[in-house]
Design an enzyme around this catalytic site. Structure first.
Site, PDB file in Angstrom:
ATOM      1  N   THR A   3       0.803   3.640  -3.230  1.00 33.15           N
ATOM      2  CA  THR A   3       0.216   4.662  -4.105  1.00 33.15           C
ATOM      3  C   THR A   3      -1.019   5.325  -3.498  1.00 33.15           C
ATOM      4  OG1 THR A   3       1.039   3.425  -6.004  1.00 33.15           O
ATOM      5  CG2 THR A   3      -0.726   5.000  -6.447  1.00 33.15           C
ATOM      6  N   ILE A  15      -4.439  -0.532  -5.408  1.00 36.04           N
ATOM      7  CA  ILE A  15      -3.715  -1.511  -4.602  1.00 36.04           C
ATOM      8  C   ILE A  15      -4.050  -2.929  -5.071  1.00 36.04           C
ATOM      9  CG2 ILE A  15      -3.281  -2.374  -2.262  1.00 36.04           C
ATOM     10  CD1 ILE A  15      -2.361   0.581  -2.876  1.00 36.04           C
ATOM     11  N   THR A  16      -3.041  -3.593  -5.601  1.00 33.23           N
ATOM     12  CA  THR A  16      -3.232  -4.964  -6.078  1.00 33.23           C
ATOM     13  C   THR A  16      -3.490  -5.889  -4.894  1.00 33.23           C
ATOM     14  OG1 THR A  16      -1.801  -4.536  -7.952  1.00 33.23           O
ATOM     15  CG2 THR A  16      -2.178  -6.843  -7.411  1.00 33.23           C
ATOM     16  N   GLY A  47      -6.942 -10.324 -38.561  1.00 33.60           N
ATOM     17  CA  GLY A  47      -8.353 -10.166 -38.177  1.00 33.60           C
ATOM     18  C   GLY A  47      -8.743 -11.098 -37.050  1.00 33.60           C
ATOM     19  N   ASP A  64      12.721  -2.527  -6.181  1.00 29.65           N
ATOM     20  CA  ASP A  64      13.839  -3.068  -6.982  1.00 29.65           C
ATOM     21  C   ASP A  64      13.553  -4.533  -7.310  1.00 29.65           C
ATOM     22  OD1 ASP A  64      15.276  -0.716  -6.846  1.00 29.65           O
ATOM     23  OD2 ASP A  64      16.627  -1.388  -5.260  1.00 29.65           O
ATOM     24  N   CYS A 102       0.838  -1.208   0.000  1.00 25.84           N
ATOM     25  CA  CYS A 102       0.000   0.000   0.000  1.00 25.84           C
ATOM     26  C   CYS A 102       0.869   1.252   0.000  1.00 25.84           C
ATOM     27  CB  CYS A 102      -0.908   0.012   1.218  1.00 25.84           C
ATOM     28  SG  CYS A 102      -1.892  -1.481   1.396  1.00 25.84           S
ATOM     29  N   ARG A 107      -2.133 -21.297 -40.619  1.00 23.35           N
ATOM     30  CA  ARG A 107      -2.887 -20.403 -41.493  1.00 23.35           C
ATOM     31  C   ARG A 107      -2.307 -20.415 -42.909  1.00 23.35           C
ATOM     32  NH1 ARG A 107      -7.413 -17.716 -42.994  1.00 23.35           N
ATOM     33  NH2 ARG A 107      -6.973 -15.627 -43.790  1.00 23.35           N
ATOM     34  N   GLU A 124       4.496  -0.628 -10.981  1.00 22.34           N
ATOM     35  CA  GLU A 124       5.809  -0.732 -10.323  1.00 22.34           C
ATOM     36  C   GLU A 124       6.770   0.337 -10.861  1.00 22.34           C
ATOM     37  OE1 GLU A 124       7.019  -4.329  -8.770  1.00 22.34           O
ATOM     38  OE2 GLU A 124       5.041  -5.248  -8.911  1.00 22.34           O
ATOM     39  N   GLY A 154      -2.783  11.359  -4.933  1.00 24.18           N
ATOM     40  CA  GLY A 154      -1.848  12.437  -5.264  1.00 24.18           C
ATOM     41  C   GLY A 154      -0.391  11.998  -5.233  1.00 24.18           C
TER      42      GLY A 154
HETATM   43  N1  COS Z   1      17.373   1.493  -2.566  1.00 20.72           N
HETATM   44  C1  COS Z   1      17.780   2.108  -1.431  1.00 20.72           C
HETATM   45  N2  COS Z   1      17.554   3.440  -1.197  1.00 20.72           N
HETATM   46  C2  COS Z   1      16.916   4.133  -2.143  1.00 20.72           C
HETATM   47  C3  COS Z   1      16.450   3.540  -3.337  1.00 20.72           C
HETATM   48  C4  COS Z   1      16.728   2.168  -3.532  1.00 20.72           C
HETATM   49  N3  COS Z   1      16.336   1.537  -4.649  1.00 20.72           N
HETATM   50  N4  COS Z   1      15.853   4.481  -4.089  1.00 20.72           N
HETATM   51  C5  COS Z   1      15.902   5.632  -3.396  1.00 20.72           C
HETATM   52  N5  COS Z   1      16.551   5.412  -2.219  1.00 20.72           N
HETATM   53  C6  COS Z   1      16.834   6.394  -1.180  1.00 20.72           C
HETATM   54  C7  COS Z   1      17.726   7.525  -1.713  1.00 20.72           C
HETATM   55  O1  COS Z   1      19.090   7.166  -1.604  1.00 20.72           O
HETATM   56  C8  COS Z   1      17.376   8.673  -0.806  1.00 20.72           C
HETATM   57  O2  COS Z   1      18.046   8.485   0.412  1.00 20.72           O
HETATM   58  P1  COS Z   1      18.517   9.709   1.345  1.00 20.72           P
HETATM   59  O3  COS Z   1      17.287  10.290   1.937  1.00 20.72           O
HETATM   60  O4  COS Z   1      19.396   9.077   2.381  1.00 20.72           O
HETATM   61  O5  COS Z   1      19.233  10.671   0.458  1.00 20.72           O
HETATM   62  C9  COS Z   1      15.887   8.447  -0.551  1.00 20.72           C
HETATM   63  O6  COS Z   1      15.634   7.061  -0.798  1.00 20.72           O
HETATM   64  C10 COS Z   1      14.993   9.284  -1.455  1.00 20.72           C
HETATM   65  O7  COS Z   1      15.288   8.929  -2.793  1.00 20.72           O
HETATM   66  P2  COS Z   1      15.175   9.960  -3.990  1.00 20.72           P
HETATM   67  O8  COS Z   1      15.832  11.271  -3.585  1.00 20.72           O
HETATM   68  O9  COS Z   1      15.672   9.311  -5.228  1.00 20.72           O
HETATM   69  O10 COS Z   1      13.596  10.198  -4.031  1.00 20.72           O
HETATM   70  P3  COS Z   1      12.693  10.977  -5.073  1.00 20.72           P
HETATM   71  O11 COS Z   1      11.581  11.592  -4.310  1.00 20.72           O
HETATM   72  O12 COS Z   1      13.537  11.817  -5.972  1.00 20.72           O
HETATM   73  O13 COS Z   1      11.961   9.831  -5.965  1.00 20.72           O
HETATM   74  C11 COS Z   1      11.501   8.026  -7.381  1.00 20.72           C
HETATM   75  C12 COS Z   1      12.403   8.728  -6.345  1.00 20.72           C
HETATM   76  C13 COS Z   1      10.853   8.937  -8.402  1.00 20.72           C
HETATM   77  C14 COS Z   1      12.468   7.104  -8.098  1.00 20.72           C
HETATM   78  C15 COS Z   1      10.450   7.224  -6.597  1.00 20.72           C
HETATM   79  O14 COS Z   1       9.495   8.112  -6.035  1.00 20.72           O
HETATM   80  C16 COS Z   1       9.754   6.158  -7.397  1.00 20.72           C
HETATM   81  O15 COS Z   1      10.301   5.071  -7.618  1.00 20.72           O
HETATM   82  N6  COS Z   1       8.519   6.423  -7.864  1.00 20.72           N
HETATM   83  C17 COS Z   1       7.703   5.430  -8.502  1.00 20.72           C
HETATM   84  C18 COS Z   1       6.911   4.713  -7.469  1.00 20.72           C
HETATM   85  C19 COS Z   1       6.408   3.394  -7.942  1.00 20.72           C
HETATM   86  O16 COS Z   1       7.119   2.593  -8.518  1.00 20.72           O
HETATM   87  N7  COS Z   1       5.145   3.154  -7.658  1.00 20.72           N
HETATM   88  C20 COS Z   1       4.521   1.922  -7.978  1.00 20.72           C
HETATM   89  C21 COS Z   1       3.864   1.398  -6.743  1.00 20.72           C
HETATM   90  S1  COS Z   1       3.570  -0.310  -6.778  1.00 20.72           S
HETATM   91  S2  COS Z   1       2.469  -0.610  -8.338  1.00 20.72           S
END
Ligand code: COS
Length: 385
Positions: free
Chosen positions: A126, A157-158, A340, A240, A124, A268, A363, A129
């Site tokens: 997303t 939320i899946t 088709g 990741d 959970c 075909r 993701e 906003g």
């Molecule tokens: N592993 C470990 N730490 C991570 C990380 C990772 N993969 N990615 C980011 N961090 C850490 C950063 O190092 C940073 O740490 P510090 O506070 O110590 O500096 C912190 O997290 C914030 O990261 P960042 O500055 O990159 O955050 P941003 O707000 O710029 O956003 C994105 C990062 C856009 C990449 C992120 O919001 C994102 O992935 N968005 C998409 C969300 C998503 O995939 N949603 C789908 C939901 S499930 S369907």
């Protein structure tokens, strides 16, 4: 030495997963797609066979597979229907943060209880906003003694309607940005959790996706995963792994599309012979196969990195983008080859093409994943050897 051969145990597990998808999913995939049914009976069987909690260690009730085996099995489970396949595998994302940041006691208690049922977990993060900008979440957690009170709403939320265990991200201090976000593991029966709208989607129709509302939901500090303010990092680390999972899902769907295209190319006939005799079709099939080979190689590489404990944010994001774009192209080409007939409702490739579109969105959209990958490269080059 690089060796793609599987161990006897991996072969047996893969065989089991393939047989399961062929007998339990293939016959009903189009029906579930049409009706958007929650695949309850299939989930129960997958759980009984040990195909559900494949990435969760045995001591917490899972099958304890390494990442390489887990993703190979994921490809197989998603071959016939990625909506049902991902309902089977959804705990992968839902428990990711708990596995990464939870204490031994939390994993035993929370995952041990979850793995007794087939209803699994959900992730959970997303909110209306806060989609791509995941750090902008507004759901709050207020500390009261040794408890937290959570208020807010989540969307898309899946498994939101069914999950037994909710992995929820909320902020304890909005002024701290991402460093104010906490991760909580919340059992479904905690008072104050309401399911909102269940989404009606273009594809992935048997994948349950819903809104969730949290009103004065109280959890003890024993359900805080990691420390206060560590939630965002845990979410990103879980994503990741989720992105490698999407890569293997896309490989499975694309393989099915290619197999459907091959079958059609042989059956075909036009101009007095099978269309598979024509070069125009050879070129398309060859490119489809090349994209699938590359997608498979990518998830195997990243899975191997995870098994070695190597950080893979850059590579997982790259693999997710590549494999989802590849699967979009492969499924679109499978429709083109079946022409088709392929475009009509009720055709397998039509469903695959609709299903795959979501993999370029969830993701992290592929645009966000390219940002993750590009930023990662600037931090450290990505070289395997
Ligand atoms: N592993 C470990 N730490 C991570 C990380 C990772 N993969 N990615 C980011 N961090 C850490 C950063 O190092 C940073 O740490 P510090 O506070 O110590 O500096 C912190 O997290 C914030 O990261 P960042 O500055 O990159 O955050 P941003 O707000 O710029 O956003 C994105 C990062 C856009 C990449 C992120 O919001 C994102 O992935 N968005 C998409 C969300 C998503 O995939 N949603 C789908 C939901 S499930 S369907």
């Amino acid at each position: 030495m690089i060796d793609f051969s599987l161990t006897e145990e991996q072969k047996k597990t893969l065989e089991l997963a393939r047989e399961f998808t062929a007998t339990e999913i293939r016959p009903v995939a189009l029906e579930y797609d049409r009706d958007g049914t929650y695949p309850e009976e299939i989930l129960k069987k997958a759980k009984e066979l040990g195909l559900m909690y494949t990435n969760i260690p045995v001591e917490y009730g899972g099958s304890g597979m390494d990442h390489v085996t887990h993703y190979i099995v994921t490809e197989a489970l998603n071959y016939e229907c990625c909506a049902i396949g991902q309902m089977i595998g959804i705990s992968h994302l839902g428990t990711g943060a708990i596995l990464l940041g939870g204490t031994e006691e939390q994993k035993k208690r929370l995952l041990g209880r979850m793995t007794e049922s087939y209803r699994s977990a959900c992730f959970c993060l997303t909110e209306p906003g806060a989609g791509s900008d995941a750090g902008a979440i507004q759901t709050t957690a207020v500390r009261k003694g040794d408890r937290y009170v959570i208020n807010g709403s989540k969307c898309y939320i899946t498994n939101g309607k069914y999950a037994d265990l909710l992995c929820l991200f909320a902020t304890i201090d909005k002024s701290k940005g991402t460093r104010g976000i906490c991760c909580f593991a919340i059992p479904r029966d905690t008072p104050g959790i309401q399911v909102g709208r269940v989404e009606d989607k273009m594809g992935h129709r048997a994948l349950n996706v819903s809104e969730l509302f949290f009103e004065d939901v109280e959890v003890g500090e024993e359900n805080l995963i990691g420390e206060e303010g560590q939630g965002f990092k845990l979410a990103m680390m879980a994503l990741d792994r989720g992105r490698v999972n999407v890569t293997s899902v896309c490989t499975g769907v694309a393989q099915k599309a290619l197999d459907e295209a091959l079958r059609w190319a042989k059956e075909r006939e036009q101009f007095g012979e099978p269309i598979g005799n024509f070069q125009g079709i050879h070129f398309m099939l060859a490119d489809m196969n090349a994209l699938i080979m590359a997608s498979r190689a990518m998830y195997l590489q990243v899975a191997w990195m995870l098994d070695q404990g190597i950080r893979c944010s850059t590579e997982a994001a790259a693999a997710k983008c590549f494999a989802s774009d590849a699967a979009m192209k492969v499924t679109t080409d499978a429709v083109q080859i079946q022409a088709g007939s392929g475009y009509m409702k009720g055709s397998v490739v039509e469903k695959l093409m609709r299903d795959v579109k979501l993999t370029q969105i969830f993701e992290g959209t592929n645009q966000i994943n390219r940002i993750v990958s590009g930023r990662g490269l600037l931090r450290e080059r990505s070289i395997l050897f």
